[in-house]
Design a protein around this motif. Structure first.
Motif, PDB file in Angstrom:
ATOM      1  N   TYR A  53     -23.837  35.143  21.140  1.00 35.89           N
ATOM      2  CA  TYR A  53     -23.848  33.502  20.688  1.00 35.89           C
ATOM      3  C   TYR A  53     -25.150  33.144  20.001  1.00 35.89           C
ATOM      4  O   TYR A  53     -25.177  31.619  19.726  1.00 35.89           O
ATOM      5  N   ILE A  54     -25.863  33.971  19.654  1.00 34.64           N
ATOM      6  CA  ILE A  54     -27.407  33.354  19.162  1.00 34.64           C
ATOM      7  C   ILE A  54     -27.198  32.908  17.597  1.00 34.64           C
ATOM      8  O   ILE A  54     -27.932  31.972  17.281  1.00 34.64           O
ATOM      9  N   ASP A 109     -28.624  35.406  12.940  1.00 34.93           N
ATOM     10  CA  ASP A 109     -27.565  36.140  12.951  1.00 34.93           C
ATOM     11  C   ASP A 109     -27.300  37.040  14.056  1.00 34.93           C
ATOM     12  O   ASP A 109     -28.337  37.355  14.768  1.00 34.93           O
ATOM     13  N   ASN A 110     -26.089  37.272  14.475  1.00 35.47           N
ATOM     14  CA  ASN A 110     -25.794  38.097  15.799  1.00 35.47           C
ATOM     15  C   ASN A 110     -26.457  39.639  15.520  1.00 35.47           C
ATOM     16  O   ASN A 110     -26.558  40.169  16.618  1.00 35.47           O
ATOM     17  N   ASN A 111     -26.717  39.924  14.397  1.00 34.37           N
ATOM     18  CA  ASN A 111     -27.146  41.400  14.248  1.00 34.37           C
ATOM     19  C   ASN A 111     -28.795  41.343  14.106  1.00 34.37           C
ATOM     20  O   ASN A 111     -29.539  41.950  13.473  1.00 34.37           O
ATOM     21  N   LYS A 159     -37.659  34.358   9.702  1.00 36.36           N
ATOM     22  CA  LYS A 159     -37.239  34.919   8.350  1.00 36.36           C
ATOM     23  C   LYS A 159     -36.608  36.178   8.313  1.00 36.36           C
ATOM     24  O   LYS A 159     -35.975  36.549   7.436  1.00 36.36           O
ATOM     25  N   ASN A 160     -37.137  37.137   9.432  1.00 40.67           N
ATOM     26  CA  ASN A 160     -36.543  38.598   9.273  1.00 40.67           C
ATOM     27  C   ASN A 160     -35.392  38.627  10.311  1.00 40.67           C
ATOM     28  O   ASN A 160     -35.224  39.768  10.593  1.00 40.67           O
ATOM     29  N   ASN A 161     -34.980  37.493  10.859  1.00 44.27           N
ATOM     30  CA  ASN A 161     -33.959  37.616  12.007  1.00 44.27           C
ATOM     31  C   ASN A 161     -34.317  38.230  13.031  1.00 44.27           C
ATOM     32  O   ASN A 161     -33.561  39.325  13.309  1.00 44.27           O
TER      33      ASN A 161
END
Length: 336
Positions: free
Chosen positions: A98-99, A105-107, A182-184
């Motif tokens: 759910y993020i 992003d989920n990854n 920025k780097n997820n």
């Protein structure tokens, strides 16, 4: 196969008391893991609770692995549906799903200590901060504490408006978070903080997990920090079937953000909570326990308990005053 015949009265009571908030004060060596695992089995076999609706949270991977193995052995079929995990593993699983609701992003990537240090070095370079005046490790430590208290960069800055040094840390915190975003990426402290944020920002996500985990158990509750306390409270707020196990006399992680008041105030947070004390010790002899009780009784702000055992006495406890030799003073450089 569930067998409660070898439990003492307090262990049995804690195992079969399943509805409503329950605080189990478990002294050292009193069988708390046994109670937790048998309680899970009792919920499934005797109360007909779906294993899917049960969660057990602990702190370390080692403790989670031990509890997982015991639950699998006692429960058998269906045990795999019970969530037995650490706080962080629990939150990572939730965030992976759910993020994206809160802008990631989920990854996402989870930064380790070295990644966090490298990112802070980049922050210092961008902000032109001399690390002789302000240490990167100091800033990272303060950010970790802020996240444990669920404080955003703005919250931290507002709380420390009169402190120039901490206002600089707030600036670093803000830039550090921007770089992570920025780097997820998340650092270790973000995992629980962002799960709490997700639940508050998306009530429908929270409710889905409340309906899933109708029975929640938390081990080593005396070591929970503000973020962990808030996470558990949010999950348990709908059904209130929460069982926490801990010992205020064994709280040793204040330096990591643990808040002893979480266990001391449990009955204030959950009105009508039942309290059960596990005081029979299976590990030590009575002379050891008498010595320990005499020392521990001097602690301030604690729940009274007195450990006892049916084991035979052994040799008496001996106190040895071991003097530590004073360190020799170093000679001035010119005299060496």
């Amino acid at each position: 196969m569930l067998d409660l015949s070898k439990m003492n009265d307090q262990q049995y009571e804690a195992t079969v008391y399943t509805e409503g908030p329950l605080l189990v004060i478990a002294g050292a060596g009193s069988g708390k893991t046994r109670v937790l695992t048998h309680r899970i089995a009792y919920l499934i076999e005797e109360e007909g609770v779906n294993p899917y609706n049960i969660m057990a949270i602990t702190f370390t991977n080692k403790a989670a692995k031990e509890m997982r193995e015991r639950v699998d052995r006692i429960v058998g079929y269906g045990a795999e549906s019970v969530w037995v995990m650490t706080f962080h593993s629990t939150c990572v699983r939730i965030l992976r799903r759910y993020i994206d609701r809160v802008g990631y992003d989920n990854n996402f990537t989870i930064y380790d200590t070295d990644d966090s240090k490298s990112t802070m070095k980049a922050v210092f370079k961008k902000l032109q901060i001399d690390n002789k005046q302000l240490k990167e490790a100091t800033v990272l430590r303060e950010i970790s504490r802020a996240k444990d208290e669920l404080m955003s960069p703005d919250d931290y800055e507002s709380a420390n408006a009169a402190d120039f040094s901490k206002r600089r840390i707030a600036t670093c915190y803000r830039e550090y978070q921007d770089m992570l975003r920025k780097n997820n990426a998340l650092d270790f402290d973000d995992i629980i903080r962002l799960t709490v944020y997700l639940f508050k920002a998306c009530p429908e996500v929270l409710e889905s997990y409340q309906d899933r985990f109708k029975y929640i158990m938390v081990d080593e509750y005396q070591d929970t920090n503000t973020a962990q306390f808030t996470l558990v409270k949010l999950l348990a707020d709908k059904y209130k079937n929460i069982c926490v196990v801990g010992d205020d006399d064994q709280s040793i992680y204040k330096f990591r953000g643990a808040n002893i008041m979480n266990i001391l105030n449990f009955e204030n947070v959950y009105s009508g909570a039942k309290v059960i004390k596990l005081e029979q010790n299976y590990r030590s002899t009575q002379n050891i326990l008498d010595a320990a009780n005499a020392v521990i009784s001097n602690n301030k702000g604690r729940k009274n308990k007195a450990l006892w055992t049916s084991r035979k006495e052994e040799e008496r406890v001996h106190f040895r005053d071991r003097l530590i030799p004073a360190r020799k003073k170093r000679k001035p450089y010119a005299m060496r």
